[in-house]
Design a protein around this motif. Structure first.
Motif, short mmCIF file in Angstrom:
data_model
loop_
_atom_site.label_atom_id
_atom_site.label_comp_id
_atom_site.label_asym_id
_atom_site.label_seq_id
_atom_site.Cartn_x
_atom_site.Cartn_y
_atom_site.Cartn_z
N HIS A 47 -23.92 -29.35 -19.73
CA HIS A 47 -23.99 -30.23 -20.88
C HIS A 47 -24.66 -31.53 -20.46
CE1 HIS A 47 -21.56 -27.81 -23.59
NE2 HIS A 47 -20.91 -27.44 -22.50
N LEU A 48 -25.67 -31.91 -21.25
CA LEU A 48 -26.49 -33.05 -20.87
C LEU A 48 -25.66 -34.31 -20.64
CD1 LEU A 48 -29.55 -33.74 -20.56
CD2 LEU A 48 -29.39 -34.77 -22.81
N THR A 97 -31.48 -32.33 -29.13
CA THR A 97 -31.94 -31.05 -28.61
C THR A 97 -32.36 -30.10 -29.72
OG1 THR A 97 -29.62 -30.42 -28.43
CG2 THR A 97 -30.70 -31.11 -26.44
N ASP A 122 -33.80 -30.90 -17.49
CA ASP A 122 -32.34 -31.00 -17.64
C ASP A 122 -31.83 -30.01 -18.68
OD1 ASP A 122 -32.62 -33.02 -15.88
OD2 ASP A 122 -32.18 -34.64 -17.28
N LEU A 123 -32.64 -29.80 -19.70
CA LEU A 123 -32.20 -28.92 -20.78
C LEU A 123 -32.27 -27.44 -20.40
CD1 LEU A 123 -33.79 -30.77 -23.83
CD2 LEU A 123 -31.41 -30.75 -23.14
N TYR A 124 -33.06 -27.13 -19.36
CA TYR A 124 -33.11 -25.75 -18.90
C TYR A 124 -31.87 -25.38 -18.09
CZ TYR A 124 -37.99 -25.33 -20.29
OH TYR A 124 -39.14 -25.26 -21.01
N SER A 132 -32.24 -20.44 -28.98
CA SER A 132 -31.84 -21.80 -29.35
C SER A 132 -30.36 -21.89 -29.68
CB SER A 132 -32.70 -22.31 -30.51
OG SER A 132 -32.54 -21.47 -31.62
N ILE A 192 -35.04 -24.53 -25.90
CA ILE A 192 -34.99 -25.98 -26.07
C ILE A 192 -35.81 -26.43 -27.28
CG2 ILE A 192 -34.53 -26.38 -23.63
CD1 ILE A 192 -37.31 -27.52 -23.38
N LYS A 250 -41.01 -23.13 -24.36
CA LYS A 250 -39.86 -23.93 -24.80
C LYS A 250 -39.02 -23.18 -25.82
CE LYS A 250 -41.75 -28.43 -23.76
NZ LYS A 250 -42.70 -29.44 -24.25
N ARG A 309 -28.45 -21.56 -25.90
CA ARG A 309 -29.23 -22.16 -24.82
C ARG A 309 -28.47 -22.21 -23.50
NH1 ARG A 309 -29.75 -27.36 -23.08
NH2 ARG A 309 -28.57 -28.17 -24.83
N THR A 314 -26.76 -36.01 -28.78
CA THR A 314 -27.29 -34.99 -27.89
C THR A 314 -27.65 -33.73 -28.68
OG1 THR A 314 -25.78 -35.82 -26.21
CG2 THR A 314 -26.87 -33.73 -25.76
#
Lengths: 265, 318
Positions: free
Chosen positions: A101-102, A257, A95-97, B80, B64, B59, B83, A253
Protein backbone atom coordinates in the motif's frame (compact mmCIF):
# COMPACT_ATOMS: atom_id res chain seq x y z
CA UNK A 1 3.26 -6.45 7.83
CA UNK A 2 6.85 -7.71 7.80
CA UNK A 3 7.69 -5.67 4.72
CA UNK A 4 6.72 -2.36 6.34
CA UNK A 5 8.89 -3.08 9.36
CA UNK A 6 11.72 -4.15 7.02
CA UNK A 7 11.54 -0.95 4.98
CA UNK A 8 11.27 1.18 8.13
CA UNK A 9 14.45 -0.38 9.47
CA UNK A 10 16.20 0.15 6.10
CA UNK A 11 15.11 3.75 6.07
CA UNK A 12 16.52 4.25 9.58
CA UNK A 13 19.77 2.70 8.40
CA UNK A 14 19.81 4.81 5.27
CA UNK A 15 19.62 8.05 7.24
CA UNK A 16 22.34 6.81 9.57
CA UNK A 17 24.72 6.87 6.57
CA UNK A 18 24.40 10.66 6.25
CA UNK A 19 26.85 11.41 9.08
CA UNK A 20 27.99 14.85 7.95
CA UNK A 21 24.43 15.99 7.30
CA UNK A 22 23.44 14.81 10.77
CA UNK A 23 26.33 16.57 12.48
CA UNK A 24 26.00 19.83 10.56
CA UNK A 25 22.23 19.82 11.09
CA UNK A 26 22.59 19.45 14.84
CA UNK A 27 25.20 22.22 14.84
CA UNK A 28 22.89 24.57 12.90
CA UNK A 29 20.04 23.82 15.30
CA UNK A 30 22.29 24.69 18.22
CA UNK A 31 23.38 28.01 16.71
CA UNK A 32 19.75 28.94 16.01
CA UNK A 33 18.91 27.88 19.55
CA UNK A 34 21.25 30.56 20.94
CA UNK A 35 19.90 33.22 18.58
CA UNK A 36 16.29 32.45 19.49
CA UNK A 37 17.15 32.37 23.21
CA UNK A 38 18.43 35.93 22.85
CA UNK A 39 15.13 37.00 21.28
CA UNK A 40 12.92 35.07 23.72
CA UNK A 41 14.86 36.37 26.77
CA UNK A 42 14.18 39.93 25.63
CA UNK A 43 10.53 39.13 24.89
CA UNK A 44 9.81 37.45 28.20
CA UNK A 45 11.82 40.14 30.04
CA UNK A 46 9.45 42.76 28.57
CA UNK A 47 6.32 40.63 29.04
CA UNK A 48 6.85 38.23 31.97
CA UNK A 49 4.46 35.28 31.93
CA UNK A 50 3.57 35.87 28.25
CA UNK A 51 1.18 33.12 27.07
CA UNK A 52 1.39 31.41 30.45
CA UNK A 53 5.08 30.52 29.89
CA UNK A 54 7.73 31.61 32.37
CA UNK A 55 11.27 32.35 31.16
CA UNK A 56 12.40 28.79 31.80
CA UNK A 57 9.43 27.44 29.78
CA UNK A 58 10.26 29.75 26.89
CA UNK A 59 13.94 28.75 26.81
CA UNK A 60 13.13 25.04 27.11
CA UNK A 61 10.68 25.54 24.22
CA UNK A 62 13.51 26.87 22.06
CA UNK A 63 15.85 23.92 22.62
CA UNK A 64 13.14 21.30 22.29
CA UNK A 65 11.90 22.94 19.12
CA UNK A 66 15.39 23.04 17.58
CA UNK A 67 15.84 19.35 18.29
CA UNK A 68 12.42 18.38 16.94
CA UNK A 69 12.25 20.43 13.72
CA UNK A 70 13.96 17.73 11.67
CA UNK A 71 12.44 14.56 13.17
CA UNK A 72 8.92 15.94 12.95
CA UNK A 73 9.62 17.39 9.52
CA UNK A 74 8.47 20.95 10.06
CA UNK A 75 10.33 22.15 6.95
CA UNK A 76 9.24 19.02 5.08
CA UNK A 77 11.33 15.88 5.15
CA UNK A 78 13.64 14.18 2.67
CA UNK A 79 11.28 11.22 2.43
CA UNK A 80 8.08 13.01 1.50
CA UNK A 81 9.97 15.47 -0.71
CA UNK A 82 11.28 12.42 -2.57
CA UNK A 83 7.74 11.11 -2.87
CA UNK A 84 6.69 14.43 -4.42
CA UNK A 85 9.58 14.20 -6.88
CA UNK A 86 8.58 10.66 -7.79
CA UNK A 87 5.05 11.81 -8.53
CA UNK A 88 6.41 14.67 -10.67
CA UNK A 89 8.83 12.52 -12.63
CA UNK A 90 6.47 9.58 -13.02
CA UNK A 91 8.83 7.34 -11.09
CA UNK A 92 5.91 6.73 -8.74
CA UNK A 93 4.92 4.03 -11.23
CA UNK A 94 7.69 1.89 -9.74
CA UNK A 95 6.03 2.16 -6.32
CA UNK A 96 2.66 1.25 -7.78
CA UNK A 97 4.04 -1.92 -9.34
CA UNK A 98 4.74 -3.21 -5.84
CA UNK A 99 2.29 -5.35 -3.88
CA UNK A 100 2.31 -2.82 -1.04
CA UNK A 101 0.00 0.00 0.00
CA UNK A 102 1.47 3.28 -1.14
CA UNK A 103 0.66 5.26 2.02
CA UNK A 104 1.75 2.54 4.46
CA UNK A 105 4.94 2.13 2.50
CA UNK A 106 5.84 5.81 2.70
CA UNK A 107 4.68 6.00 6.30
CA UNK A 108 7.17 3.25 7.17
CA UNK A 109 9.92 5.01 5.24
CA UNK A 110 9.13 8.28 7.02
CA UNK A 111 8.97 6.71 10.49
CA UNK A 112 12.38 5.09 9.93
CA UNK A 113 13.78 8.52 9.06
CA UNK A 114 12.02 10.28 11.94
CA UNK A 115 13.16 7.73 14.52
CA UNK A 116 16.76 8.07 13.42
CA UNK A 117 16.65 11.85 13.55
CA UNK A 118 14.78 11.86 16.86
CA UNK A 119 17.08 9.43 18.64
CA UNK A 120 20.41 10.55 17.24
CA UNK A 121 20.04 14.31 16.94
CA UNK A 122 16.76 15.22 18.64
CA UNK A 123 18.35 15.58 22.05
CA UNK A 124 21.61 17.20 20.97
CA UNK A 125 20.53 20.88 21.02
CA UNK A 126 18.72 20.31 24.32
CA UNK A 127 21.89 18.98 25.95
CA UNK A 128 23.91 21.99 24.80
CA UNK A 129 21.15 24.37 25.90
CA UNK A 130 20.96 22.74 29.32
CA UNK A 131 24.64 23.53 29.92
CA UNK A 132 24.06 27.23 29.43
CA UNK A 133 20.50 27.84 30.60
CA UNK A 134 18.29 26.63 33.39
CA UNK A 135 15.87 24.36 31.48
CA UNK A 136 12.86 22.33 32.54
CA UNK A 137 13.00 18.55 32.56
CA UNK A 138 9.95 16.42 33.21
CA UNK A 139 9.82 13.95 36.05
CA UNK A 140 7.81 10.78 36.45
CA UNK A 141 7.63 7.75 34.17
CA UNK A 142 4.09 8.58 33.11
CA UNK A 143 5.07 12.04 31.85
CA UNK A 144 7.97 10.55 29.87
CA UNK A 145 5.60 8.01 28.38
CA UNK A 146 3.14 10.77 27.43
CA UNK A 147 6.00 12.73 25.83
CA UNK A 148 7.15 9.74 23.80
CA UNK A 149 3.59 9.12 22.66
CA UNK A 150 3.01 12.78 21.87
CA UNK A 151 6.18 12.88 19.75
CA UNK A 152 5.22 9.80 17.74
CA UNK A 153 1.72 11.18 17.21
CA UNK A 154 3.22 14.53 16.20
CA UNK A 155 5.37 12.80 13.59
CA UNK A 156 2.30 10.94 12.29
CA UNK A 157 0.26 14.16 11.98
CA UNK A 158 3.16 15.77 10.16
CA UNK A 159 3.42 12.78 7.84
CA UNK A 160 -0.31 12.97 7.12
CA UNK A 161 0.10 16.59 6.01
CA UNK A 162 3.30 16.04 4.02
CA UNK A 163 1.87 12.98 2.29
CA UNK A 164 -1.09 14.98 1.01
CA UNK A 165 1.22 17.75 -0.18
CA UNK A 166 3.33 15.22 -2.08
CA UNK A 167 0.29 13.56 -3.66
CA UNK A 168 -1.07 16.92 -4.79
CA UNK A 169 1.37 16.55 -7.70
CA UNK A 170 -0.99 13.99 -9.20
CA UNK A 171 -3.50 16.73 -9.88
CA UNK A 172 -1.55 19.94 -10.31
CA UNK A 173 1.43 18.53 -12.24
CA UNK A 174 3.91 20.21 -9.91
CA UNK A 175 3.67 19.93 -6.14
CA UNK A 176 6.45 22.44 -5.48
CA UNK A 177 3.98 25.31 -5.14
CA UNK A 178 1.97 23.32 -2.63
CA UNK A 179 5.21 22.48 -0.84
CA UNK A 180 6.03 26.20 -0.42
CA UNK A 181 2.56 27.01 0.83
CA UNK A 182 2.69 24.06 3.21
CA UNK A 183 6.05 25.28 4.50
CA UNK A 184 4.69 28.72 5.38
CA UNK A 185 1.64 27.25 7.10
CA UNK A 186 3.76 24.72 8.93
CA UNK A 187 6.29 27.32 10.16
CA UNK A 188 3.58 29.56 11.56
CA UNK A 189 0.94 27.15 12.88
CA UNK A 190 3.30 24.56 14.36
CA UNK A 191 4.71 27.20 16.71
CA UNK A 192 8.10 27.38 15.00
CA UNK A 193 8.05 31.15 14.47
CA UNK A 194 6.67 31.81 17.96
CA UNK A 195 5.05 29.46 20.49
CA UNK A 196 1.31 29.43 19.74
CA UNK A 197 0.54 30.28 23.37
CA UNK A 198 1.57 33.90 22.78
CA UNK A 199 -1.16 34.56 20.19
CA UNK A 200 -4.20 36.12 21.81
CA UNK A 201 -7.92 35.77 21.08
CA UNK A 202 -9.40 33.96 18.13
CA UNK A 203 -6.14 33.91 16.17
CA UNK A 204 -4.58 31.94 19.00
CA UNK A 205 -7.58 29.62 19.32
CA UNK A 206 -7.59 29.01 15.60
CA UNK A 207 -3.84 28.39 15.43
CA UNK A 208 -3.99 25.93 18.32
CA UNK A 209 -6.78 23.95 16.62
CA UNK A 210 -4.92 23.39 13.32
CA UNK A 211 -3.23 20.06 12.57
CA UNK A 212 0.14 21.85 12.53
CA UNK A 213 -0.31 22.66 16.22
CA UNK A 214 -0.52 18.91 16.81
CA UNK A 215 2.93 18.38 15.25
CA UNK A 216 5.20 20.53 17.41
CA UNK A 217 3.38 22.78 19.88
CA UNK A 218 1.41 19.96 21.53
CA UNK A 219 4.33 17.58 22.23
CA UNK A 220 6.42 20.45 23.61
CA UNK A 221 3.55 21.51 25.86
CA UNK A 222 3.34 17.93 27.15
CA UNK A 223 7.02 18.21 28.09
CA UNK A 224 6.41 21.56 29.78
CA UNK A 225 3.14 20.41 31.39
CA UNK A 226 1.37 23.38 29.80
CA UNK A 227 -1.42 21.80 27.71
CA UNK A 228 -4.53 23.94 28.31
CA UNK A 229 -6.87 20.94 28.60
CA UNK A 230 -4.39 18.51 30.16
CA UNK A 231 -2.26 15.78 28.58
CA UNK A 232 -5.16 13.41 27.80
CA UNK A 233 -7.02 15.98 25.74
CA UNK A 234 -3.80 16.91 23.95
CA UNK A 235 -3.14 13.33 22.90
CA UNK A 236 -6.74 12.90 21.77
CA UNK A 237 -6.45 16.10 19.75
CA UNK A 238 -3.41 14.65 17.96
CA UNK A 239 -5.10 11.30 17.45
CA UNK A 240 -8.15 13.01 15.95
CA UNK A 241 -6.03 14.78 13.35
CA UNK A 242 -4.16 11.58 12.53
CA UNK A 243 -7.41 9.76 11.83
CA UNK A 244 -8.71 12.61 9.66
CA UNK A 245 -5.45 13.09 7.72
CA UNK A 246 -4.76 9.42 7.12
CA UNK A 247 -8.33 8.85 5.95
CA UNK A 248 -8.00 11.71 3.48
CA UNK A 249 -4.58 10.30 2.54
CA UNK A 250 -6.06 6.89 1.81
CA UNK A 251 -8.85 8.45 -0.22
CA UNK A 252 -6.40 10.59 -2.17
CA UNK A 253 -4.27 7.50 -2.86
CA UNK A 254 -7.23 5.62 -4.31
CA UNK A 255 -8.25 8.57 -6.47
CA UNK A 256 -4.71 9.17 -7.62
CA UNK A 257 -4.13 5.59 -8.68
CA UNK A 258 -7.48 5.27 -10.41
CA UNK A 259 -7.98 8.56 -12.13
CA UNK A 260 -4.78 10.27 -12.84
CA UNK A 261 -2.25 9.97 -15.56
CA UNK A 262 1.09 8.71 -14.42
CA UNK A 263 3.47 11.15 -15.97
CA UNK A 264 6.16 10.24 -18.40
CA UNK A 265 7.01 7.01 -20.19
CA UNK B 1 -5.06 -20.88 -21.69
CA UNK B 2 -3.81 -17.43 -22.52
CA UNK B 3 -1.99 -15.63 -19.73
CA UNK B 4 -2.71 -12.20 -21.20
CA UNK B 5 -5.93 -11.36 -23.03
CA UNK B 6 -6.83 -7.95 -24.42
CA UNK B 7 -10.00 -7.37 -26.31
CA UNK B 8 -10.70 -4.09 -28.00
CA UNK B 9 -8.80 -2.09 -25.37
CA UNK B 10 -8.64 1.69 -25.62
CA UNK B 11 -7.18 4.40 -23.46
CA UNK B 12 -7.95 8.05 -24.08
CA UNK B 13 -6.38 11.05 -22.39
CA UNK B 14 -7.74 14.55 -22.32
CA UNK B 15 -5.04 17.01 -23.24
CA UNK B 16 -5.61 20.63 -22.33
CA UNK B 17 -3.63 23.18 -24.25
CA UNK B 18 -3.62 26.85 -23.41
CA UNK B 19 -3.07 29.76 -25.73
CA UNK B 20 -3.30 32.94 -23.70
CA UNK B 21 -6.52 32.62 -21.75
CA UNK B 22 -8.19 30.25 -24.14
CA UNK B 23 -8.26 26.63 -23.21
CA UNK B 24 -8.87 23.90 -25.69
CA UNK B 25 -9.51 20.31 -24.70
CA UNK B 26 -8.65 17.55 -27.03
CA UNK B 27 -9.02 13.83 -26.63
CA UNK B 28 -5.99 11.77 -27.50
CA UNK B 29 -6.27 8.02 -27.91
CA UNK B 30 -2.97 6.58 -26.77
CA UNK B 31 -4.27 3.08 -27.38
CA UNK B 32 -7.18 2.42 -29.70
CA UNK B 33 -8.98 -0.90 -30.12
CA UNK B 34 -6.08 -3.15 -29.19
CA UNK B 35 -6.70 -6.92 -29.10
CA UNK B 36 -4.20 -9.74 -28.61
CA UNK B 37 -3.48 -12.79 -26.49
CA UNK B 38 -0.23 -14.11 -25.12
CA UNK B 39 0.31 -17.75 -24.15
CA UNK B 40 2.34 -18.79 -21.10
CA UNK B 41 6.06 -19.04 -21.83
CA UNK B 42 5.98 -16.79 -24.89
CA UNK B 43 8.60 -14.09 -25.37
CA UNK B 44 6.93 -11.21 -27.14
CA UNK B 45 8.72 -8.19 -28.51
CA UNK B 46 6.44 -5.19 -28.26
CA UNK B 47 7.76 -2.41 -30.41
CA UNK B 48 6.74 0.87 -31.90
CA UNK B 49 8.02 4.44 -32.26
CA UNK B 50 8.05 6.83 -29.28
CA UNK B 51 4.53 7.76 -28.29
CA UNK B 52 2.98 4.77 -30.06
CA UNK B 53 1.24 3.56 -26.91
CA UNK B 54 3.70 0.93 -25.65
CA UNK B 55 4.04 2.27 -22.11
CA UNK B 56 0.32 2.95 -21.88
CA UNK B 57 -0.32 -0.70 -22.75
CA UNK B 58 2.17 -1.92 -20.14
CA UNK B 59 0.61 0.35 -17.51
CA UNK B 60 -2.82 -1.08 -18.26
CA UNK B 61 -1.46 -4.64 -18.18
CA UNK B 62 0.00 -4.02 -14.73
CA UNK B 63 -3.16 -2.33 -13.49
CA UNK B 64 -1.82 1.13 -12.71
CA UNK B 65 -3.83 2.65 -15.52
CA UNK B 66 -7.50 1.87 -16.14
CA UNK B 67 -8.54 1.36 -19.77
CA UNK B 68 -11.29 3.67 -20.99
CA UNK B 69 -12.72 0.89 -23.15
CA UNK B 70 -12.47 -2.84 -23.72
CA UNK B 71 -11.40 -5.55 -21.31
CA UNK B 72 -8.10 -6.92 -20.04
CA UNK B 73 -7.37 -10.18 -18.22
CA UNK B 74 -3.90 -10.91 -16.95
CA UNK B 75 -3.28 -14.24 -15.18
CA UNK B 76 -7.04 -14.63 -14.98
CA UNK B 77 -7.82 -11.31 -13.28
CA UNK B 78 -8.73 -7.74 -14.19
CA UNK B 79 -5.44 -5.89 -13.50
CA UNK B 80 -6.78 -2.52 -12.34
CA UNK B 81 -9.21 -4.12 -9.88
CA UNK B 82 -6.62 -6.52 -8.49
CA UNK B 83 -3.47 -4.42 -8.76
CA UNK B 84 -1.95 -5.43 -5.41
CA UNK B 85 -2.78 -9.11 -5.81
CA UNK B 86 -1.50 -9.19 -9.37
CA UNK B 87 1.67 -7.35 -8.37
CA UNK B 88 2.85 -10.46 -6.52
CA UNK B 89 2.67 -12.51 -9.71
CA UNK B 90 4.41 -10.15 -12.11
CA UNK B 91 7.82 -8.58 -12.39
CA UNK B 92 8.58 -5.20 -13.96
CA UNK B 93 11.87 -3.71 -15.11
CA UNK B 94 12.29 -0.19 -16.43
CA UNK B 95 15.55 0.47 -18.19
CA UNK B 96 15.53 4.07 -17.07
CA UNK B 97 14.18 3.65 -13.54
CA UNK B 98 15.20 1.46 -10.67
CA UNK B 99 13.27 -0.51 -8.08
CA UNK B 100 16.39 -0.73 -5.94
CA UNK B 101 17.07 1.49 -2.94
CA UNK B 102 19.58 4.07 -3.92
CA UNK B 103 21.50 4.55 -0.68
CA UNK B 104 21.45 0.96 0.53
CA UNK B 105 23.61 -2.02 -0.42
CA UNK B 106 22.15 -4.23 -3.13
CA UNK B 107 21.57 -7.11 -0.71
CA UNK B 108 19.30 -4.91 1.44
CA UNK B 109 17.00 -4.35 -1.52
CA UNK B 110 16.85 -8.11 -2.07
CA UNK B 111 16.06 -8.68 1.62
CA UNK B 112 13.15 -6.20 1.51
CA UNK B 113 11.85 -7.85 -1.66
CA UNK B 114 11.75 -11.25 0.05
CA UNK B 115 9.44 -9.75 2.68
CA UNK B 116 7.45 -7.74 0.16
CA UNK B 117 6.56 -10.74 -1.97
CA UNK B 118 6.34 -13.25 0.91
CA UNK B 119 8.86 -15.49 -0.80
CA UNK B 120 9.60 -18.55 1.36
CA UNK B 121 13.10 -18.13 2.77
CA UNK B 122 14.48 -21.31 1.24
CA UNK B 123 13.13 -20.38 -2.19
CA UNK B 124 14.50 -16.85 -1.85
CA UNK B 125 17.96 -18.16 -0.98
CA UNK B 126 17.87 -20.58 -3.89
CA UNK B 127 16.76 -17.94 -6.42
CA UNK B 128 19.22 -15.40 -5.11
CA UNK B 129 22.08 -17.88 -5.38
CA UNK B 130 21.08 -18.68 -8.97
CA UNK B 131 20.79 -15.06 -10.06
CA UNK B 132 23.94 -13.97 -8.25
CA UNK B 133 25.82 -16.61 -10.19
CA UNK B 134 24.18 -16.08 -13.58
CA UNK B 135 24.29 -12.29 -13.42
CA UNK B 136 27.65 -12.17 -11.69
CA UNK B 137 26.40 -10.09 -8.77
CA UNK B 138 28.61 -11.65 -6.08
CA UNK B 139 30.95 -8.68 -5.62
CA UNK B 140 28.16 -6.13 -5.84
CA UNK B 141 25.92 -7.27 -2.98
CA UNK B 142 27.58 -5.03 -0.41
CA UNK B 143 27.83 -1.99 -2.68
CA UNK B 144 25.27 0.83 -2.29
CA UNK B 145 23.15 0.97 -5.42
CA UNK B 146 24.13 4.56 -6.23
CA UNK B 147 27.74 3.42 -6.68
CA UNK B 148 26.85 0.77 -9.26
CA UNK B 149 27.46 1.33 -12.96
CA UNK B 150 24.43 1.34 -15.25
CA UNK B 151 25.09 -2.23 -16.39
CA UNK B 152 25.58 -3.46 -12.84
CA UNK B 153 22.44 -1.70 -11.65
CA UNK B 154 20.48 -3.17 -14.53
CA UNK B 155 21.58 -6.66 -13.56
CA UNK B 156 20.49 -5.93 -10.01
CA UNK B 157 17.13 -4.68 -11.25
CA UNK B 158 16.56 -7.76 -13.39
CA UNK B 159 17.36 -10.05 -10.46
CA UNK B 160 15.01 -7.97 -8.27
CA UNK B 161 12.17 -8.41 -10.74
CA UNK B 162 12.60 -12.19 -10.90
CA UNK B 163 13.26 -13.13 -7.25
CA UNK B 164 9.62 -13.88 -6.51
CA UNK B 165 9.18 -16.28 -9.47
CA UNK B 166 6.77 -14.04 -11.39
CA UNK B 167 4.62 -15.67 -14.07
CA UNK B 168 4.95 -12.64 -16.33
CA UNK B 169 7.80 -10.17 -16.64
CA UNK B 170 7.51 -6.81 -18.37
CA UNK B 171 10.83 -5.43 -19.52
CA UNK B 172 10.77 -1.83 -20.67
CA UNK B 173 13.95 -1.14 -22.62
CA UNK B 174 16.14 -3.30 -20.40
CA UNK B 175 19.25 -2.87 -22.52
CA UNK B 176 19.09 0.91 -22.93
CA UNK B 177 22.51 2.48 -22.49
CA UNK B 178 24.32 -0.83 -22.01
CA UNK B 179 27.50 -1.78 -23.84
CA UNK B 180 27.55 -4.64 -26.35
CA UNK B 181 28.90 -7.24 -23.93
CA UNK B 182 26.44 -6.37 -21.16
CA UNK B 183 23.59 -6.52 -23.66
CA UNK B 184 24.63 -9.96 -24.88
CA UNK B 185 24.93 -11.26 -21.33
CA UNK B 186 21.54 -9.95 -20.37
CA UNK B 187 19.88 -11.47 -23.41
CA UNK B 188 21.48 -14.81 -22.69
CA UNK B 189 20.25 -14.66 -19.11
CA UNK B 190 16.69 -13.78 -20.13
CA UNK B 191 16.60 -16.58 -22.68
CA UNK B 192 17.73 -19.00 -19.99
CA UNK B 193 15.10 -17.81 -17.49
CA UNK B 194 12.41 -18.17 -20.12
CA UNK B 195 13.56 -21.67 -21.08
CA UNK B 196 13.97 -22.98 -17.53
CA UNK B 197 11.05 -21.30 -15.78
CA UNK B 198 8.55 -20.84 -18.57
CA UNK B 199 8.31 -17.18 -17.59
CA UNK B 200 6.25 -15.16 -20.03
CA UNK B 201 8.26 -12.13 -21.14
CA UNK B 202 6.92 -8.97 -22.71
CA UNK B 203 9.80 -6.87 -23.98
CA UNK B 204 9.51 -3.33 -25.23
CA UNK B 205 12.63 -1.99 -26.83
CA UNK B 206 14.08 0.15 -29.59
CA UNK B 207 16.99 -2.24 -29.93
CA UNK B 208 15.99 -4.71 -32.61
CA UNK B 209 18.91 -6.95 -31.75
CA UNK B 210 17.07 -7.65 -28.47
CA UNK B 211 14.11 -8.80 -30.49
CA UNK B 212 16.17 -10.92 -32.85
CA UNK B 213 17.98 -12.58 -29.96
CA UNK B 214 14.98 -13.27 -27.75
CA UNK B 215 11.57 -12.99 -29.28
CA UNK B 216 9.62 -15.73 -30.98
CA UNK B 217 6.93 -13.19 -31.74
CA UNK B 218 6.81 -9.49 -32.55
CA UNK B 219 3.96 -7.06 -32.09
CA UNK B 220 4.22 -3.62 -33.59
CA UNK B 221 2.06 -0.75 -32.46
CA UNK B 222 1.78 2.70 -34.00
CA UNK B 223 -0.57 5.54 -33.13
CA UNK B 224 -2.34 3.23 -30.68
CA UNK B 225 -3.12 0.59 -33.31
CA UNK B 226 -1.54 -2.78 -33.70
CA UNK B 227 -0.03 -2.91 -37.17
CA UNK B 228 1.76 -6.23 -37.03
CA UNK B 229 1.65 -9.45 -35.01
CA UNK B 230 3.68 -12.48 -36.02
CA UNK B 231 7.16 -13.99 -36.20
CA UNK B 232 10.23 -12.05 -37.19
CA UNK B 233 10.62 -14.07 -40.39
CA UNK B 234 7.02 -13.36 -41.23
CA UNK B 235 7.63 -9.69 -40.62
CA UNK B 236 10.58 -9.67 -43.03
CA UNK B 237 8.65 -11.54 -45.69
CA UNK B 238 5.50 -9.45 -45.36
CA UNK B 239 7.15 -6.21 -46.26
CA UNK B 240 8.29 -5.23 -49.70
CA UNK B 241 11.29 -3.23 -48.63
CA UNK B 242 13.62 -2.99 -51.64
CA UNK B 243 16.71 -5.16 -51.83
CA UNK B 244 20.05 -3.73 -52.77
CA UNK B 245 22.46 -5.02 -55.39
CA UNK B 246 26.03 -3.81 -55.27
CA UNK B 247 28.10 -4.38 -58.41
CA UNK B 248 31.80 -3.77 -58.98
CA UNK B 249 32.68 -3.03 -62.59
CA UNK B 250 36.07 -3.16 -64.26
CA UNK B 251 36.07 0.62 -64.83
CA UNK B 252 34.23 3.70 -63.67
CA UNK B 253 31.12 4.18 -65.77
CA UNK B 254 28.13 6.48 -65.77
CA UNK B 255 25.06 4.92 -64.02
CA UNK B 256 24.29 1.68 -65.80
CA UNK B 257 20.93 0.98 -67.32
CA UNK B 258 19.15 -2.21 -66.25
CA UNK B 259 15.42 -2.77 -66.65
CA UNK B 260 13.74 -3.49 -63.27
CA UNK B 261 16.44 -1.84 -61.13
CA UNK B 262 17.58 1.71 -60.47
CA UNK B 263 21.01 2.98 -59.59
CA UNK B 264 21.02 4.87 -56.30
CA UNK B 265 24.70 5.48 -55.81
CA UNK B 266 27.85 5.51 -57.94
CA UNK B 267 31.19 5.26 -56.20
CA UNK B 268 33.97 4.93 -58.76
CA UNK B 269 33.65 1.49 -60.36
CA UNK B 270 31.12 0.44 -57.66
CA UNK B 271 27.42 1.02 -58.27
CA UNK B 272 24.46 0.46 -55.95
CA UNK B 273 21.13 -0.60 -57.43
CA UNK B 274 17.83 -1.20 -55.70
CA UNK B 275 15.10 -3.51 -56.88
CA UNK B 276 11.79 -4.62 -55.36
CA UNK B 277 11.48 -8.00 -53.58
CA UNK B 278 9.13 -9.11 -56.35
CA UNK B 279 11.93 -8.97 -58.92
CA UNK B 280 14.29 -11.96 -59.15
CA UNK B 281 17.99 -11.22 -58.86
CA UNK B 282 19.28 -13.77 -61.39
CA UNK B 283 17.85 -12.24 -64.60
CA UNK B 284 19.12 -8.83 -63.44
CA UNK B 285 22.61 -10.24 -63.03
CA UNK B 286 22.52 -11.90 -66.43
CA UNK B 287 21.47 -8.60 -67.95
CA UNK B 288 24.29 -6.70 -66.27
CA UNK B 289 26.93 -9.36 -67.02
CA UNK B 290 25.93 -9.35 -70.68
CA UNK B 291 26.19 -5.59 -71.14
CA UNK B 292 28.81 -4.38 -68.68
CA UNK B 293 32.27 -5.49 -67.46
CA UNK B 294 31.11 -7.12 -64.20
CA UNK B 295 33.85 -8.04 -61.71
CA UNK B 296 32.09 -8.71 -58.40
CA UNK B 297 28.68 -8.38 -56.80
CA UNK B 298 26.66 -8.76 -53.61
CA UNK B 299 22.94 -8.73 -52.76
CA UNK B 300 21.73 -7.23 -49.47
CA UNK B 301 18.43 -8.21 -47.86
CA UNK B 302 16.48 -5.38 -46.26
CA UNK B 303 17.48 -4.91 -42.61
CA UNK B 304 14.81 -5.41 -39.99
CA UNK B 305 15.20 -1.70 -39.21
CA UNK B 306 14.27 -0.70 -42.71
CA UNK B 307 11.31 -3.08 -42.68
CA UNK B 308 10.00 -1.52 -39.52
CA UNK B 309 10.72 2.02 -40.65
CA UNK B 310 8.60 1.27 -43.67
CA UNK B 311 5.84 -0.04 -41.43
CA UNK B 312 5.85 3.08 -39.24
CA UNK B 313 5.63 5.62 -42.02
CA UNK B 314 2.24 5.09 -43.67
CA UNK B 315 -0.84 6.10 -41.71
CA UNK B 316 -2.35 2.88 -40.50
CA UNK B 317 -5.91 1.84 -41.08
CA UNK B 318 -7.08 -0.33 -38.25
Amino acid sequence: MGVYWAIGVRSFRRFSTYRIATASGAFTNTVFGFILCGIYLTLWHERPGLGGYDVSDALTFVWLQQGLLMPIGIFGATTTVELGERVRSGEIAVDLYRPTHLMLWWLSVDLGRAMFQLIVRGGAPLLVGAFVFDLKFPSGALTWLAIALGLVLGILVSFGLRYLVALSGFWITDSRGTEHLALVLSLFFSGTVLPLVVFPGWIGDFARATPWAATLQVPIDIWLGRNPGGVGAALLFQLGWIVVLLLIGQLATSFATLKVVIQGG
Amino acid sequence: MAVIELSNVSRAFTVTSRTGFRRTRREVRAVDGLSFTVEPGEVVGYIGPNGAGKSTTIKMLTGILVPTGGSIRVAGVDPSRNRLKLAKRIGVVFGQRTTLWWDLPLKDSFAVLQKMYDVPRARHRENLATFVELLDLGDLLDVPVRQLSLGQRMRGDIAAALLHDPEIVYLDEPTIGLDVISKARLREFLAQVNAERRTTIILTTHDLDDIEALCSRVMIIDHGHQIFDGTLAHLRASQSAPRTLVVDLATSLPPIEVPGATVTKVNGPRQHLTFPTTTKAAPLLAEIAANYPLVDLSVAEPTIESVITQLYTPTPTS
